[in-house]
Scaffold this active site. Structure first.
Site, PDB file in Angstrom:
ATOM      1  N   ASP A  71       0.873  -1.178   0.000  1.00  0.00           N
ATOM      2  CA  ASP A  71       0.000   0.000   0.000  1.00  0.00           C
ATOM      3  C   ASP A  71       0.908   1.226   0.000  1.00  0.00           C
ATOM      4  OD1 ASP A  71      -2.431   1.594   0.368  1.00  0.00           O
ATOM      5  OD2 ASP A  71      -1.751   1.927   2.414  1.00  0.00           O
ATOM      6  N   SER A  72       0.298   2.385  -0.163  1.00  0.00           N
ATOM      7  CA  SER A  72       1.080   3.622  -0.115  1.00  0.00           C
ATOM      8  C   SER A  72       1.601   3.886   1.302  1.00  0.00           C
ATOM      9  CB  SER A  72       0.208   4.789  -0.555  1.00  0.00           C
ATOM     10  OG  SER A  72      -0.879   4.933   0.331  1.00  0.00           O
ATOM     11  N   TYR A 105      -0.599   8.531  -2.315  1.00  0.00           N
ATOM     12  CA  TYR A 105      -0.691   8.253  -3.747  1.00  0.00           C
ATOM     13  C   TYR A 105      -1.911   8.964  -4.352  1.00  0.00           C
ATOM     14  CZ  TYR A 105       2.578   4.222  -3.667  1.00  0.00           C
ATOM     15  OH  TYR A 105       3.665   3.401  -3.570  1.00  0.00           O
ATOM     16  N   GLY A 106      -2.909   9.154  -3.509  1.00  0.00           N
ATOM     17  CA  GLY A 106      -4.218   9.596  -3.995  1.00  0.00           C
ATOM     18  C   GLY A 106      -4.252  10.967  -4.648  1.00  0.00           C
ATOM     19  N   CYS A 148      -4.367  -1.255  -2.039  1.00  0.00           N
ATOM     20  CA  CYS A 148      -4.520   0.196  -2.169  1.00  0.00           C
ATOM     21  C   CYS A 148      -5.470   0.439  -3.335  1.00  0.00           C
ATOM     22  CB  CYS A 148      -3.142   0.789  -2.452  1.00  0.00           C
ATOM     23  SG  CYS A 148      -3.172   2.540  -2.867  1.00  0.00           S
ATOM     24  N   ASN A 149      -6.555   1.127  -3.066  1.00  0.00           N
ATOM     25  CA  ASN A 149      -7.525   1.398  -4.134  1.00  0.00           C
ATOM     26  C   ASN A 149      -6.930   2.294  -5.210  1.00  0.00           C
ATOM     27  OD1 ASN A 149     -10.607   0.593  -3.369  1.00  0.00           O
ATOM     28  ND2 ASN A 149      -9.347   0.870  -1.559  1.00  0.00           N
ATOM     29  N   THR A 150      -6.122   3.262  -4.788  1.00  0.00           N
ATOM     30  CA  THR A 150      -5.540   4.201  -5.750  1.00  0.00           C
ATOM     31  C   THR A 150      -4.621   3.460  -6.726  1.00  0.00           C
ATOM     32  OG1 THR A 150      -5.611   5.868  -4.013  1.00  0.00           O
ATOM     33  CG2 THR A 150      -4.261   6.361  -5.941  1.00  0.00           C
ATOM     34  N   GLU A 164      -3.385   8.639   8.987  1.00  0.00           N
ATOM     35  CA  GLU A 164      -1.943   8.501   9.221  1.00  0.00           C
ATOM     36  C   GLU A 164      -1.518   9.246  10.500  1.00  0.00           C
ATOM     37  OE1 GLU A 164       0.719   7.072   6.986  1.00  0.00           O
ATOM     38  OE2 GLU A 164      -0.782   6.046   5.784  1.00  0.00           O
ATOM     39  N   CYS A 175     -11.081   3.139  -0.157  1.00  0.00           N
ATOM     40  CA  CYS A 175      -9.689   3.447   0.172  1.00  0.00           C
ATOM     41  C   CYS A 175      -9.371   2.590   1.389  1.00  0.00           C
ATOM     42  CB  CYS A 175      -9.535   4.932   0.508  1.00  0.00           C
ATOM     43  SG  CYS A 175      -7.907   5.354   1.157  1.00  0.00           S
ATOM     44  N   THR A 176      -8.231   1.936   1.348  1.00  0.00           N
ATOM     45  CA  THR A 176      -7.939   0.990   2.438  1.00  0.00           C
ATOM     46  C   THR A 176      -7.625   1.689   3.760  1.00  0.00           C
ATOM     47  OG1 THR A 176      -5.682   0.825   1.572  1.00  0.00           O
ATOM     48  CG2 THR A 176      -7.238  -0.910   0.957  1.00  0.00           C
ATOM     49  N   HIS A 177      -7.443   2.994   3.729  1.00  0.00           N
ATOM     50  CA  HIS A 177      -7.284   3.727   4.994  1.00  0.00           C
ATOM     51  C   HIS A 177      -8.627   3.914   5.707  1.00  0.00           C
ATOM     52  CE1 HIS A 177      -3.319   4.846   3.451  1.00  0.00           C
ATOM     53  NE2 HIS A 177      -3.042   5.447   4.597  1.00  0.00           N
TER      54      HIS A 177
HETATM   55  N1  DGL Z   1      -4.726   3.455   0.915  1.00  0.00           N
HETATM   56  C1  DGL Z   1      -4.762   4.060  -0.368  1.00  0.00           C
HETATM   57  C2  DGL Z   1      -6.024   3.680  -1.123  1.00  0.00           C
HETATM   58  O1  DGL Z   1      -6.617   2.675  -0.829  1.00  0.00           O
HETATM   59  C3  DGL Z   1      -4.636   5.533  -0.490  1.00  0.00           C
HETATM   60  C4  DGL Z   1      -3.830   6.361   0.360  1.00  0.00           C
HETATM   61  C5  DGL Z   1      -3.051   7.402  -0.382  1.00  0.00           C
HETATM   62  O2  DGL Z   1      -3.605   8.384  -0.895  1.00  0.00           O
HETATM   63  O3  DGL Z   1      -1.862   7.186  -0.443  1.00  0.00           O
HETATM   64  O4  DGL Z   1      -6.426   4.373  -2.026  1.00  0.00           O
END
Ligand code: DGL
Length: 289
Positions: free
Chosen positions: A31-32, A63-64, A94-96, A173, A205-207
């Site tokens: 993931d990011s 990453y988003g 990570c969805n992004t 975070e 988003c996995t966060h």
């Molecule tokens: N956890 C990442 C996702 O699922 C995104 C977090 C990021 O923006 O880095 O999209």
């Protein structure tokens, strides 16, 4: 014997057992940053004997808010690093990264790749009753329309309301999952969706599962929340079973963590997210891969 030695023995000599082909190599997850740990936590619960190598690219997160090309480049580097760890499967937690790069990645490697968007989309379609659903994610995920496409491919009559929530990742975070500030931010982002009367909301988003309490307080009990993390872990379990590459159930799992940023930060927040001690963590230079 150290944990790493156990791990190495586990995947070298015992990879294939006669009659039933097992694969004792670890699953590679990235993931990011810390968000993918929500996927890992579900993997740990669903597949308690699988070993995992996790890479969190906290040094280059988020990453988003980055361009598609940059996220594709990062994804390939992350996967090349995981492949150097002799993994049996890649999980893009990570969805992004899934939204921006799965098309490029899916046929590029010899081992299976699991992404997080499709499993969540399938669940949303199954769960909605009034066919009005919400999707929240990073700007890159929402701009890619990946969820709209996946959901409407399954059911074209579903109305989708999407919203990018760029402040959610920094809140997570920072460890601010359930305080007043998180609530106010969530209210601001989600109020329009609530007004539209959606009955299902995918946390794309996995966060975001870490903000579940807050999101749920804003949306109210009538709205079903779908976690892309849980659905992705189920997809990993199904694929492992389908391919017959389970790890020997008699072996203890080994978890190793790598980050491109501070080990201390990863360890302190990571162990809270996972609700367990992080025994092995190392910082790596991801630009080498
Ligand atoms: N956890 C990442 C996702 O699922 C995104 C977090 C990021 O923006 O880095 O999209």
């Amino acid at each position: 014997m150290s944990q790493v030695e156990t791990f190495r023995r586990g995947h070298s000599s015992e990879r294939c057992v006669p009659l039933h082909c097992m694969d004792n190599r670890p699953i590679g997850v990235f993931d990011s940053g810390l968000g993918g740990l929500t996927v890992l936590k579900e993997i740990m619960k669903l597949m308690p004997s699988e070993s995992v190598v996790y890479f969190g690219d906290s040094g280059r997160a988020p990453y988003g808010t980055k361009s598609k090309d940059t996220v594709i480049k990062y994804t390939f580097q992350n996967i090349r690093f995981l492949l150097s760890q002799d993994i049996k499967m890649i999980v893009i937690a990570c969805n992004t990264a899934s939204a921006c790069s799965y098309e490029q990645v899916k046929n590029s490697f010899e081992i299976p790749v699991v992404e997080v968007v499709q499993p969540g989309a399938v669940t949303v379609v199954r769960e909605t009753r009034n066919k009005k659903v919400g999707v929240i994610g990073t700007p890159a995920t929402i701009n890619s329309s990946v969820y709209e496409k996946a959901i409407n491919r399954l059911d074209g009559s579903i109305k989708i309301i999407s919203k990018a929530c760029p402040l959610f990742v920094p809140l997570v975070e920072e460890g601010w999952w359930d305080n007043d500030i998180a609530f106010r931010v969530a209210e601001e982002y989600l109020r329009p969706m609530k007004k539209e009367g959606i009955d299902t909301l995918v946390m794309g988003c996995t966060h975001y599962p870490l903000l579940q309490k807050t999101i749920s307080r804003v949306m109210g009990e009538g709205v079903k929340l779908v976690s892309s993390a849980l659905e992705a872990a189920r997809a990993v379990r199904n694929l492992i079973r389908e391919k017959g590459i389970e790890r020997d159930g008699k072996l203890k799992p080994v978890y190793r963590y790598y980050t491109s940023d501070s080990v201390e930060k990863f360890e302190s927040l990571g162990s809270i997210i996972l609700d367990r001690k992080i025994d092995y963590i190392e910082k790596i230079d991801i630009e080498k891969y």
